[in-house]
Design an enzyme around this catalytic site. Structure first.
Site, mmCIF file in Angstrom:
data_model
loop_
_atom_site.group_PDB
_atom_site.id
_atom_site.type_symbol
_atom_site.label_atom_id
_atom_site.label_comp_id
_atom_site.label_asym_id
_atom_site.label_seq_id
_atom_site.Cartn_x
_atom_site.Cartn_y
_atom_site.Cartn_z
ATOM 1 C CG ASP A 102 -4.022 0.253 9.271
ATOM 2 O OD1 ASP A 102 -2.977 0.931 9.325
ATOM 3 O OD2 ASP A 102 -4.182 -0.822 9.880
ATOM 4 C CG ASP A 103 -7.881 -0.465 5.881
ATOM 5 O OD1 ASP A 103 -6.892 -1.216 5.816
ATOM 6 O OD2 ASP A 103 -8.823 -0.629 6.685
ATOM 7 C CG HIS A 153 -2.464 -2.132 5.239
ATOM 8 N ND1 HIS A 153 -2.078 -2.796 6.386
ATOM 9 C CD2 HIS A 153 -3.823 -2.068 5.307
ATOM 10 C CE1 HIS A 153 -3.135 -3.101 7.100
ATOM 11 N NE2 HIS A 153 -4.213 -2.675 6.459
ATOM 12 C CG HIS A 157 -6.938 -5.257 3.369
ATOM 13 N ND1 HIS A 157 -7.742 -5.978 4.228
ATOM 14 C CD2 HIS A 157 -6.428 -4.245 4.109
ATOM 15 C CE1 HIS A 157 -7.735 -5.429 5.429
ATOM 16 N NE2 HIS A 157 -6.941 -4.364 5.386
ATOM 17 C CG HIS A 254 -9.384 2.319 9.816
ATOM 18 N ND1 HIS A 254 -9.670 2.074 11.145
ATOM 19 C CD2 HIS A 254 -8.900 1.149 9.307
ATOM 20 C CE1 HIS A 254 -9.385 0.808 11.428
ATOM 21 N NE2 HIS A 254 -8.911 0.227 10.334
#
Length: 734
Positions: A102-103, A153, A157, A254
């Site tokens: 993620d991210d 995603h 955010h 991540h």
């Protein structure tokens, strides 16, 4: 005594600005300013969104009191897609792992994660944040080339349960566009920010899941959280990522959001460990038998995605450029403060020395020229203050074709020292040249018709002429805040500006011997100096600046006499202030351009060019043009950066300006109480002056020649005389 008669060239008459000229900006310029401001705002917002910080995702606690979420979803698997009967939940088979990240993407850590995956021959699934992907589209290409999958995603955010449906659609759509433009594909995979395991779904999250699956997204939740966001150490990350008893599932890691060295090291140990236990690694959709999420896109979405990436790139370049400009502003503010404190302070110390003198006292009589056009409100006060001087004077009032009673009022005072010369309306330079031609004495003082002198002003103003090298002297112009219409915010702001921006600067110019402007309100000249430069030119709208520059270039020394004070009427409304400063600013640019060759000259002319013109360019044009960046970045920082750090930096800049203001007021022996208005002046008044400068720059670049415009007078300078005798004005402060 015979004198050369200065005959001015014909000029356009000085008339009241018509209504069409009173608009602050004409139509096209207003549209240009609005479009430019909108573009700048859009660039800042886009850059702010694409550079916003992202919090790491983690498993949430299981909610209490879930009412409407189906049990099949709560107890189901992490893969959620739309089915014939609603939301369908799927689990990964035993000993099947989907590594998800993620991210990202992150230019530091995503390549290292990909290198580990490539080393062990396994795919991953990267749920990218659109704002980061827009800055690093090459990483999306690298992810696909490595054999891994992409997922959405969101763009910035946000928690999709807390935003409007429109905002949610934009968040997903913009991220999808970035993927379209980067790799020419779309993706059906979605992981909502701040999502967790199926057991943590509550009513708001369930409603959001229904909306996203209805538009074709397959949501991938999490079975196992590596907790790498805690930085617990490699061993702990491996333990948290290992399913118990041979179960399969999705693992949350991540590839961005901070130091991911522990994640990379743990991944390099986890993959061979699980392979040894019989696990296979795949993507979420392939694990549960769903179609591949990555599909080619048509030309339209691809070009739209490329366009969005280009816009993000341009925004980044522009904001980086603006950031460098902001550093230039800070440097100029510090430089100006240093120059002010060192040079201006030295000037005051030098002039305050008990042994300081220009030479033998100057006692010869002086001619005072007063150009006047429609000055009935103030002409009597101006003339009365002059004849009350403690130095012998003759006063020559040149009525420039006034349509009111200016000439009659001046003549009706019945003062033997006063002569009134009438001429057809020809403009201020013509009136000054006519007055010079009628002056009887070799020392000539020029004063505007909206100004009053203190009793000793003329005497103090001409004392520097004891030095034969001095050709002109600037006095100390101050805003008259006594009288109707001049008590208030606008007058106070101008008072601050006069003290900080004009009079203190003149101390610096004096010590450097490069004075660019003697104000029309209070200045004195040798007749020889005026004859040497051909009198007052009408080439520019700032005839006082043009004349001063010409005198400097002719080799004469121009000095500042702080004790020779004059009180001038300041514009009483924003409209009048705009017109006055527009004329000043544009005229100064004209004068600088006219005398630009002084920069390359030798001797006194070159000294003036390399010191005077350069200082004007830096502190009167460049700094005011860039100064609003401080306020722009204040708003930008409060919205997209650390608000406390931003407010602190802005306060520090304001503190520097306040420090300089306090020192300037100290030099001028002014009361400090008005400085409480300085912060408001920086926010409001400075923006007006910025708009004036921008308008002047555009006008100068376009080569437009403006007419000299007359301001409407409020009057009331007589109150300075009526409140006390003229001699009592000496030493009076605002």
């Amino acid at each position: 005594m015979s004198h050369r008669v200065l005959v001015p060239r014909p000029v356009e008459p000085a008339v009241e600005a018509p209504d069409a000229c009173r608009r602050r900006l004409p139509g096209p310029a207003a549209w240009l300013a609005a479009v430019t401001a909108l573009m700048l705002a859009s660039v800042l917002v886009l850059n702010g969104l694409t550079n916003a910080s992202v919090a790491a995702d983690q498993l949430a606690a299981e909610p209490e009191g879930v009412a409407t979420v189906p049990e099949s979803v709560l107890q189901g698997g992490p893969i959620l897609s739309d089915g014939p009967d609603g939301l369908v939940s799927r689990r990964l088979p035993d000993r099947t792992i989907a590594l998800t990240f993620d991210d990202g993407p992150d230019p530091r850590w995503t390549p290292e994660v990909l290198a580990v995956l490539r080393k062990h021959g396994v795919p991953g699934t990267f749920f990218v944040v659109g704002s980061a992907a827009a800055r690093h589209p090459e990483l999306l290409i690298a992810i696909r080339e490595q054999g891994s999958a992409l997922g959405v995603h969101t763009f910035t955010h946000p928690d999709l349960t807390t935003v409007t449906p429109l905002r949610a659609a934009i968040e997903l759509g913009d991220t999808q566009l970035i993927i379209n433009g980067a790799v020419g594909e779309s993706t059906a995979l979605l992981r909502p920010p701040y999502s967790s395991s199926p057991r943590a779904i509550d009513d708001p999250h369930y409603g959001s899941l229904l909306e996203t699956t209805e538009v074709g997204y397959t949501t991938v939740l999490t079975d196992y959280d590596s907790e790498d966001w805690r930085h617990p150490g490699v061993e702990a990350i491996v333990a948290h990522s290992t399913p118990p008893n041979g179960r399969g599932g999705t693992v949350l890691m991540h590839d961005a959001g901070g130091d991911r060295s522990e994640t990379v090291a743990a991944l390099d140990r986890l993959i061979p460990l699980l392979k040894d236990r019989g696990y296979r690694f795949t993507t979420p959709t392939e694990a549960v038998g769903l179609p591949a999420p990555d599909q080619p896109v048509s030309t339209g979405p691809y070009l739209m995605g490329r366009g969005l990436m280009v816009a993000v790139g341009i925004a980044g370049v522009l904001v980086s450029s603006l950031t460098w400009m902001l550093l230039v502003v800070g440097g100029l503010v510090l430089l100006r403060l240093l120059v002010m404190m060192v040079v201006a302070g030295r000037h005051r110390a030098q002039r305050a020395a008990h042994r300081w003198a220009w030479g033998a006292p100057v006692t010869e009589p002086v001619s005072v020229v007063v150009p006047a056009y429609n000055e009935k409100e103030n002409i009597a006060a101006t003339v009365r203050s002059l004849v009350a001087s403690d130095h012998p004077v003759e006063v020559v009032v040149v009525d420039d074709g006034s349509s009111d009673d200016t000439a009659e009022i001046a003549a009706g005072l019945g003062l033997p020292e006063v002569r009134v010369v009438r001429q057809p309306n020809g403009g201020k330079p013509a009136a000054l040249n006519n007055g010079i031609a009628h002056a009887r004495h070799r020392l000539i003082v020029m004063i505007d018709g909206d100004t009053v002198f203190e009793r000793d002003t003329v005497r103090r103003l001409v004392q520097p002429f004891a030095d034969p090298a001095v050709g002109a002297v600037s006095g100390n112009a101050k805003v008259a805040t006594t009288g109707s219409g001049r008590r208030g915010l606008i007058a106070s702001w101008q008072h601050i500006e006069y003290v900080i921006g004009f009079n203190v600067d003149r101390r610096v110019y004096d010590l450097f011997r490069c004075m660019p402007t003697i104000p029309g309100a209070v200045g004195a000249f040798r007749r020889d100096a005026l004859l040497a430069v051909g009198g007052v030119s009408d080439d520019t709208l700032a005839e006082d600046t043009d004349l001063t520059m010409a005198v400097c270039r002719a080799g004469w020394r121009v000095v500042y006499e702080e004790s020779a004070r004059a009180w001038t009427e300041a514009p009483a409304t924003l409209g009048q202030l705009w017109r006055q400063r527009y004329r000043w600013s544009y005229g100064t640019m004209q004068s600088m351009w006219k005398h630009r060759r002084a920069v390359l000259s030798r001797g006194a002319s070159g000294r003036f060019g390399r010191l005077g013109l350069v200082q004007l360019a830096l502190f009167q044009i460049l700094l005011p043009l860039l100064a609003p960046l401080v306020d722009v970045f204040l708003v930008y920082g409060l919205l997209f950066l650390d608000p406390l750090l931003t407010a602190g930096a802005w306060s520090a800049m304001l503190g520097l300006q306040l420090l300089g203001a306090v020192y300037a007021f100290h030099l001028e022996r002014e009361r400090l109480r008005v400085l409480w208005l300085l912060p408001l002046q920086q926010i409001v008044y400075r923006q007006l002056m910025y708009a004036v400068l921008v308008r002047s720059t555009v006008t100068a670049a376009a080569g437009i020649r403006l007419r000299w415009q007359k301001l409407r007078r409020v009057g009331g300078l007589h109150e300075l005389l009526d409140a006390a005798d003229v001699p009592a004005l000496a030493g009076r402060s605002t």
